[in-house]
Design a protein around this motif. Structure first.
Motif, PDB file in Angstrom:
ATOM      1  N   ALA A  14       0.934  -1.177  -0.029  1.00  0.00           N
ATOM      2  CA  ALA A  14      -0.075   0.067  -0.001  1.00  0.00           C
ATOM      3  C   ALA A  14       1.048   1.225   0.081  1.00  0.00           C
ATOM      4  O   ALA A  14       1.999   1.605   0.642  1.00  0.00           O
ATOM      5  N   ARG A  66      -4.839   9.542  -8.226  1.00  0.00           N
ATOM      6  CA  ARG A  66      -3.846   8.644  -7.905  1.00  0.00           C
ATOM      7  C   ARG A  66      -3.418   7.965  -9.281  1.00  0.00           C
ATOM      8  O   ARG A  66      -2.205   7.657  -9.398  1.00  0.00           O
ATOM      9  N   SER A  84       0.123   5.803  -5.293  1.00  0.00           N
ATOM     10  CA  SER A  84      -0.671   5.791  -3.853  1.00  0.00           C
ATOM     11  C   SER A  84      -1.526   4.667  -3.763  1.00  0.00           C
ATOM     12  O   SER A  84      -2.770   4.906  -3.426  1.00  0.00           O
ATOM     13  N   LYS A  86      -3.671   1.280  -2.749  1.00  0.00           N
ATOM     14  CA  LYS A  86      -4.597   0.967  -1.849  1.00  0.00           C
ATOM     15  C   LYS A  86      -4.904  -0.527  -1.899  1.00  0.00           C
ATOM     16  O   LYS A  86      -5.316  -0.917  -3.058  1.00  0.00           O
ATOM     17  N   SER A 115      -1.703  -4.785   2.587  1.00  0.00           N
ATOM     18  CA  SER A 115      -1.720  -3.663   3.627  1.00  0.00           C
ATOM     19  C   SER A 115      -0.649  -3.743   4.498  1.00  0.00           C
ATOM     20  O   SER A 115       0.020  -4.729   4.304  1.00  0.00           O
TER      21      SER A 115
END
Length: 115
Positions: A14, A66, A84, A86, A115
């Motif tokens: 992430a 992003r 960036s 996620k 993550s």
């Protein structure tokens, strides 16, 4: 027929970045648009970003600011710069090219964000 070859997927943490590429070849006459879609497990395929022949680009709200889509006309290649990242960006990403009104899809490339 138009062939699409995608590359650039992979595993990233992430906050990291990846760049996807999709090169179109074959009977290319007039590309109307080039786009990236994604499909996460158990979800419908969704449009991520699209660039038109005019170079106008549009983005899904979830990736605005992003991701950046771009194209290289000379090689009929479309790129998706993803920054960036996620965990919710995890999906199989597909490129789609509209050539003289017909849709052509790539085979998909997996993007996994940990993550």
């Amino acid at each position: 027929q138009v062939q699409l070859v995608e590359s650039g997927g992979g595993l990233v943490q992430a906050g990291g970045s990846l760049r996807l590429s999709c090169a179109a070849s074959g009977s290319i006459f007039s590309i109307n648009s080039m786009a990236w879609y994604r499909q996460a497990p158990g979800k419908q395929r969704e449009l991520v970003a699209r660039v038109y022949s005019s170079d106008f680009a549009s983005y899904a709200d979830s990736v605005k600011g992003r991701f950046t889509i771009s194209r290289h006309r000379a090689t009929n290649t479309v790129f998706l710069q993803m920054d960036s990242l996620k965990p919710e960006d995890t999906a199989v990403y597909y490129c789609k090219v509209v050539n003289v009104g017909l849709d052509y899809w790539g085979q998909g490339t997996q993007v996994t964000v940990s993550s």
